[in-house]
Design an enzyme around this catalytic site. Sequence first.
Site, mmCIF file in Angstrom:
data_model
loop_
_atom_site.group_PDB
_atom_site.id
_atom_site.type_symbol
_atom_site.label_atom_id
_atom_site.label_comp_id
_atom_site.label_asym_id
_atom_site.label_seq_id
_atom_site.Cartn_x
_atom_site.Cartn_y
_atom_site.Cartn_z
ATOM 1 N N ARG A 1 0.839 -1.422 -0.183
ATOM 2 C CA ARG A 1 0.100 -0.153 0.117
ATOM 3 C C ARG A 1 0.837 1.333 -0.079
ATOM 4 N NH1 ARG A 1 -3.483 0.279 4.787
ATOM 5 N NH2 ARG A 1 -1.641 -1.043 6.011
ATOM 6 N N ASN B 1 -6.115 -2.383 1.626
ATOM 7 C CA ASN B 1 -6.245 -4.076 1.881
ATOM 8 C C ASN B 1 -7.580 -4.325 2.007
ATOM 9 O OD1 ASN B 1 -3.521 -4.119 2.211
ATOM 10 N ND2 ASN B 1 -3.396 -4.112 4.472
#
Length: 135
Positions: free
Chosen positions: A62, A80
């Site tokens: 990320r 996520n």
Amino acid sequence: MPRSFFDVFRRPANQPAADATDKSAADRAAAHSGDNSASADTERRRTIHAIVSGRVQGVGFRWSCMEEGERLGLVGEVRNLDDGDVEVFAQGPADDVARMIAWLYHGPRWANVASVHVTDLRPGSLRHRAFVMGN
């Protein structure tokens, strides 16, 4: 006299503030000429939704994706999912979005990307102002 950081935000005292309702001559000319630059800009933009599978959580995916999106000048979000995948929304110039998609196929050094599923969305449909990391 040296300039400080805040000098770039200060307006000289003899310069009036720009009125948001005052259009420049170029804006008025474009409005009268029937220029469809707004629609042309939308045509050159691309908005995608991607699901990235594999070892993509716990490896800095990320964070790296957010940095890559910022580097490319995109707006969007990366987060996520509960099933171990990563979800990416990205919007910007079509070429830069294509570069982001290419990046998603390998991700950061520690990731092991198994698959990337990309879906095109309506151009301009994201309302983000930056590329952000969710959850």
